[in-house]
Enzyme design. Structure first.
Site, mmCIF file in Angstrom:
data_model
loop_
_atom_site.group_PDB
_atom_site.id
_atom_site.type_symbol
_atom_site.label_atom_id
_atom_site.label_comp_id
_atom_site.label_asym_id
_atom_site.label_seq_id
_atom_site.Cartn_x
_atom_site.Cartn_y
_atom_site.Cartn_z
ATOM 1 N N LYS A 1 -4.058 6.465 8.719
ATOM 2 C CA LYS A 1 -4.122 5.198 8.754
ATOM 3 C C LYS A 1 -3.464 4.584 9.352
ATOM 4 O O LYS A 1 -2.014 4.902 9.526
ATOM 5 C CB LYS A 1 -3.633 4.996 7.146
ATOM 6 C CG LYS A 1 -4.335 2.558 7.027
ATOM 7 C CD LYS A 1 -3.904 2.730 5.607
ATOM 8 C CE LYS A 1 -2.330 2.987 4.611
ATOM 9 N NZ LYS A 1 -1.917 1.810 5.541
ATOM 10 N N ASP B 1 -0.170 8.034 7.338
ATOM 11 C CA ASP B 1 0.221 6.547 7.956
ATOM 12 C C ASP B 1 0.436 6.843 8.999
ATOM 13 O O ASP B 1 1.321 8.178 9.596
ATOM 14 C CB ASP B 1 1.342 5.722 7.199
ATOM 15 C CG ASP B 1 0.739 4.893 6.358
ATOM 16 O OD1 ASP B 1 -0.951 4.131 6.541
ATOM 17 O OD2 ASP B 1 1.457 4.272 5.330
ATOM 18 N N ASP C 1 3.605 4.673 4.673
ATOM 19 C CA ASP C 1 5.269 5.166 5.516
ATOM 20 C C ASP C 1 5.943 3.910 4.674
ATOM 21 O O ASP C 1 6.931 3.391 4.393
ATOM 22 C CB ASP C 1 5.000 4.034 6.607
ATOM 23 C CG ASP C 1 4.769 3.113 7.013
ATOM 24 O OD1 ASP C 1 3.821 2.211 5.451
ATOM 25 O OD2 ASP C 1 4.016 1.922 8.018
ATOM 26 N N SER C 2 5.406 3.797 2.691
ATOM 27 C CA SER C 2 6.192 2.893 1.905
ATOM 28 C C SER C 2 7.176 3.796 1.141
ATOM 29 O O SER C 2 7.737 3.495 0.641
ATOM 30 C CB SER C 2 5.000 2.456 1.215
ATOM 31 O OG SER C 2 4.335 3.412 0.762
ATOM 32 N N GLU D 1 -5.399 -5.203 2.566
ATOM 33 C CA GLU D 1 -4.128 -5.556 1.318
ATOM 34 C C GLU D 1 -3.771 -7.237 1.201
ATOM 35 O O GLU D 1 -3.625 -8.337 2.608
ATOM 36 C CB GLU D 1 -2.911 -5.440 2.684
ATOM 37 C CG GLU D 1 -1.067 -5.152 1.235
ATOM 38 C CD GLU D 1 -0.266 -4.176 2.007
ATOM 39 O OE1 GLU D 1 0.772 -4.662 0.993
ATOM 40 O OE2 GLU D 1 -0.847 -3.456 2.780
ATOM 41 N N GLU E 1 -2.330 0.086 10.588
ATOM 42 C CA GLU E 1 -1.898 -1.107 11.243
ATOM 43 C C GLU E 1 -2.444 -1.764 12.354
ATOM 44 O O GLU E 1 -1.665 -1.681 13.190
ATOM 45 C CB GLU E 1 -1.049 -1.868 10.186
ATOM 46 C CG GLU E 1 -0.419 -1.143 8.794
ATOM 47 C CD GLU E 1 0.951 -2.082 9.084
ATOM 48 O OE1 GLU E 1 1.342 -2.420 9.163
ATOM 49 O OE2 GLU E 1 1.356 -0.718 7.174
#
Length: 273
Positions: free
Chosen positions: A122, A92, A53-54, A191, A124
């Site tokens: 992925k 993501d 999502d970067s 991270e 978070e």
């Protein structure tokens, strides 16, 4: 060599990544958001490609990853899928799509898997999202966890600084990592955490730990490809090593093109029909 002889022609799966950790072979991972870049990374032999999502930062120019939608991540993921043959493709789950409602989270996860052709997602979060993660894994979807600095929680942190500096946060990080492994995650991204802590977690768990700003004692590394290629002149965090200066190369090439167009040097007779 970018890959070992053993895995050079092997399709990377979650099982292959586990074997790489067991064998002590480091895992290489980079982001991609489009077909062309994905094909180049895959041909170079990168082990895993993350549709992060970067994309919100490097493709859309947002200050955070928060605005990225389900539809946008599916678009980027499907574009990348068409360029990837060997690497494991991880996508993501954007902010708000894994949300503390396991059934809604599963619905969003299925939409991403169907829409992109991804091989893993992925997510978070740790203990707070454990039931969502278990529900998604139970449906047959491999999940990579993400702990430490979690960009989707940037406003809660008040910035993008180093995480787990305090003993309390470090202990929670270790607990969350163990819980993610026990829930069935096949790997975890850590991270921007102290290298010693990341190394301790990597040594204590059986699943691969992929670091970004987490030192060299983990099982692999991931970077945003635009950062690694030097395309973002104004973004140079400590953990990024720039393997090229494409910002300079691209601006020089474009300047040459502009000059040739204006001076009538391009197109030449040989470049005309």
């Amino acid at each position: 060599m970018s890959v070992t002889a053993e895995h050079k022609n092997t399709k990377v799966t979650v099982q292959v990544m586990r074997k790489m950790k067991a064998a002590g072979e480091k895992i290489s991972m980079l982001t991609a958001y489009d077909f062309t870049m994905a094909g180049l990374l895959d041909q170079a032999g990168v082990d895993a490609i993350l549709v992060g999502d970067s994309a919100g930062n490097v493709m859309a120019g947002y200050d955070t990853t928060l605005p990225v939608t389900l539809e946008q991540i599916i678009y980027h993921g499907a574009s990348v899928r068409r360029g990837v043959k060997r690497a494991l493709l991880v996508v993501d789950m954007p902010f708000g799509t894994c949300c503390g409602n396991p059934y809604e989270s599963l619905s969003n996860a299925v939409a991403i898997m169907k829409g992109t052709g991804a091989e893993a997602l992925k997510i978070e979060g740790g203990e707070e999202l454990l039931q969502d993660i278990k529900k998604i894994i139970a449906a047959g979807i491999p999940v990579m966890g993400h702990l430490g600095l979690m960009p989707q929680s940037v406003h809660q942190y008040g910035g993008f600084g180093l995480r787990a500096k305090s003993d309390t946060e470090a202990e929670k990080l270790k607990r969350d990592a163990l819980l993610l492994q026990e829930a069935g995650c096949f790997a975890i991204t850590l991270e921007k955490v102290p290298a010693s802590l990341a190394g301790e977690i990597a040594a204590s768990l059986s699943i691969p730990i992929i670091g970004i700003g987490a030192g060299g004692r983990v099982d692999g590394q991931v970077l945003v490809v635009q950062d690694m290629l030097g395309m973002n002149r104004d973004f140079s965090p400590k953990f990024v090593r720039k393997y090229a200066d494409l910002s300079f190369a691209i601006t020089q090439a474009v300047s040459g093109y502009i000059s040739d167009v204006k001076s009538l040097e391009f197109p030449s007779a040989e470049e005309s029909y």
